[in-house]
Write a protein that holds these residues in place. Structure first.
Motif, PDB file in Angstrom:
ATOM      1  N   LYS A   1       0.887  -1.133   0.131  1.00 20.02           N
ATOM      2  CA  LYS A   1       0.042  -0.074  -0.128  1.00 20.02           C
ATOM      3  C   LYS A   1       0.885   1.353  -0.114  1.00 20.02           C
ATOM      4  O   LYS A   1       0.345   2.430  -0.703  1.00 20.02           O
ATOM      5  CB  LYS A   1      -0.711  -0.152   1.198  1.00 20.02           C
ATOM      6  N   THR A   2       1.869   1.213   0.875  1.00 18.18           N
ATOM      7  CA  THR A   2       2.880   2.245   1.071  1.00 18.18           C
ATOM      8  C   THR A   2       3.614   2.651  -0.657  1.00 18.18           C
ATOM      9  O   THR A   2       3.573   3.691  -1.107  1.00 18.18           O
ATOM     10  CB  THR A   2       4.063   2.192   1.657  1.00 18.18           C
ATOM     11  N   GLU A   3       3.986   1.466  -1.017  1.00 17.17           N
ATOM     12  CA  GLU A   3       4.530   1.667  -2.451  1.00 17.17           C
ATOM     13  C   GLU A   3       3.683   2.133  -3.662  1.00 17.17           C
ATOM     14  O   GLU A   3       3.979   2.911  -4.350  1.00 17.17           O
ATOM     15  CB  GLU A   3       5.251   0.365  -2.813  1.00 17.17           C
TER      16      GLU A   3
ATOM     17  N   LYS B   1       3.827  14.236 -11.745  1.00 20.01           N
ATOM     18  CA  LYS B   1       4.239  14.350 -13.278  1.00 20.01           C
ATOM     19  C   LYS B   1       2.990  14.826 -13.961  1.00 20.01           C
ATOM     20  O   LYS B   1       3.250  15.963 -14.653  1.00 20.01           O
ATOM     21  CB  LYS B   1       4.333  13.137 -13.772  1.00 20.01           C
ATOM     22  N   SER B   2       1.783  14.477 -13.717  1.00 18.12           N
ATOM     23  CA  SER B   2       0.778  14.944 -14.443  1.00 18.12           C
ATOM     24  C   SER B   2       0.469  16.361 -14.322  1.00 18.12           C
ATOM     25  O   SER B   2      -0.104  17.244 -15.157  1.00 18.12           O
ATOM     26  CB  SER B   2      -0.702  14.270 -14.052  1.00 18.12           C
ATOM     27  N   GLY B   3       0.522  17.002 -12.869  1.00 19.28           N
ATOM     28  CA  GLY B   3       0.398  18.163 -12.568  1.00 19.28           C
ATOM     29  C   GLY B   3       1.379  19.373 -13.514  1.00 19.28           C
ATOM     30  O   GLY B   3       1.256  20.210 -13.994  1.00 19.28           O
ATOM     31  N   SER B   4       2.571  18.563 -13.532  1.00 21.49           N
ATOM     32  CA  SER B   4       3.771  19.579 -14.013  1.00 21.49           C
ATOM     33  C   SER B   4       3.348  19.672 -15.865  1.00 21.49           C
ATOM     34  O   SER B   4       3.521  20.583 -16.329  1.00 21.49           O
ATOM     35  CB  SER B   4       4.941  18.905 -13.962  1.00 21.49           C
TER      36      SER B   4
ATOM     37  N   VAL C   1       3.913   5.555  -5.571  1.00 23.46           N
ATOM     38  CA  VAL C   1       3.780   5.512  -7.229  1.00 23.46           C
ATOM     39  C   VAL C   1       2.536   6.666  -7.736  1.00 23.46           C
ATOM     40  O   VAL C   1       2.940   7.566  -8.645  1.00 23.46           O
ATOM     41  CB  VAL C   1       3.544   4.190  -7.729  1.00 23.46           C
ATOM     42  N   LYS C   2       1.800   6.637  -7.084  1.00 22.65           N
ATOM     43  CA  LYS C   2       0.315   7.295  -7.376  1.00 22.65           C
ATOM     44  C   LYS C   2       0.655   8.937  -7.007  1.00 22.65           C
ATOM     45  O   LYS C   2       0.552   9.794  -7.804  1.00 22.65           O
ATOM     46  CB  LYS C   2      -0.858   7.157  -6.494  1.00 22.65           C
ATOM     47  N   ALA C   3       1.293   9.375  -6.099  1.00 24.53           N
ATOM     48  CA  ALA C   3       1.818  10.677  -5.428  1.00 24.53           C
ATOM     49  C   ALA C   3       2.882  11.053  -6.604  1.00 24.53           C
ATOM     50  O   ALA C   3       2.524  12.266  -7.320  1.00 24.53           O
ATOM     51  CB  ALA C   3       2.649  10.590  -4.428  1.00 24.53           C
TER      52      ALA C   3
END
Length: 257
Positions: free
Chosen positions: A209-211, A222-225, A215-217
């Motif tokens: 779950k942490t991994e 990247k999507s925001g940039s 990855v999602k973060a």
């Protein structure tokens, strides 16, 4: 060092501080307190419940489990367990136990173990059909990655009904590992105890779950940039379009000779 003050000066005994109890009384060296005699009243006060034989298979197993908790709570000695539990049998169940032991000699009856009592009890009050249903439910237990904690709880709640299927720790670990996702089995199977395998499986889920969250973060970052970059390009294009519509050129005209 502490001297006893209860004797004449010449007869006072020198004792070490560790031989003095909390009340300041001197305890003779080598003194071993006499263990308290077990009494049936203490067994009942610890919560032992009567059994009338009107429970289903799960209820009967839970009664046995509750009795074992009471054994531990009141420090019931091994040679008193069968007698104590049998005194909680009421009405027809008392007659059943009396019929089961009537042909035994007093010596044999007094030597009966708690495991023997449980075996006879289950034969009488948990039929073959009920046992098979419990076994089937136990074998069908499976876990997905997100439901490991629930799987562990279900496994522990049902294993007490099928101890004959998993008589030792190795068998318990194997049964537990068979129900978890294949990617987790290799690591969990290395544990020698069921508690260790359960703890490891939950840790693996937490790591997963942490991994996944990391990855999602990173993907969101990247999507925001990318959106920010695309937005900047769009505003430049609009600016150029507006400039053209006003008839203003960004290029200087070539002077005529």
């Amino acid at each position: 060092m502490i001297r006893s003050q209860d004797a004449p000066v010449n007869d006072r005994v020198v004792v070490h501080a560790e031989n003095v109890n909390a009340g300041g009384n001197v305890i003779p060296v080598g003194y071993v307190p006499r263990p308290k005699e077990f009494k049936f009243e203490s067994f009942k006060r610890c919560g032992a419940k009567d059994f009338y034989g009107n429970l289903d298979a799960v209820g009967c197993m839970e009664w046995l489990e509750d009795i074992e908790v009471v054994f531990a709570s009141c420090n019931c000695p091994e040679d008193k367990k069968v007698l104590s539990a049998s005194r909680m049998l009421k009405e027809g169940t008392r007659d059943w136990w009396r019929g089961t032991t009537v042909s035994m000699t007093p010596a044999v009856r007094s030597a009966l173990t708690w495991d023997h009592f449980k075996e006879k009890f289950m034969e009488e009050y948990i039929g073959t059909r009920e046992k098979r249903l419990l076994e089937k439910e136990f074998r069908a237990l499976k876990a997905d990655v997100g439901g490991m904690a629930e799987y562990a709880r279900s496994f522990m709640s049902k294993i007490k009904f099928v101890e004959h299927l998993v008589p030792n720790e190795e068998d318990k670990v194997a049964a537990y590992v068979d129900g978890i996702p294949a990617s987790y089995r290799g690591i969990c199977r290395q544990h020698a105890t069921l508690a260790g395998a359960i703890k490891e499986s939950k840790k693996l889920v937490d790591d997963f779950k942490t991994e996944k969250a990391t990855v999602k973060a990173n993907d969101d970052k990247k999507s925001g940039s990318k959106r920010k970059y695309d937005g900047s390009s769009g505003s430049s294009g609009k600016f150029k379009k507006r400039s053209s519509s006003t008839g203003v050129s960004n290029n200087y005209a070539k002077p005529k000779n």
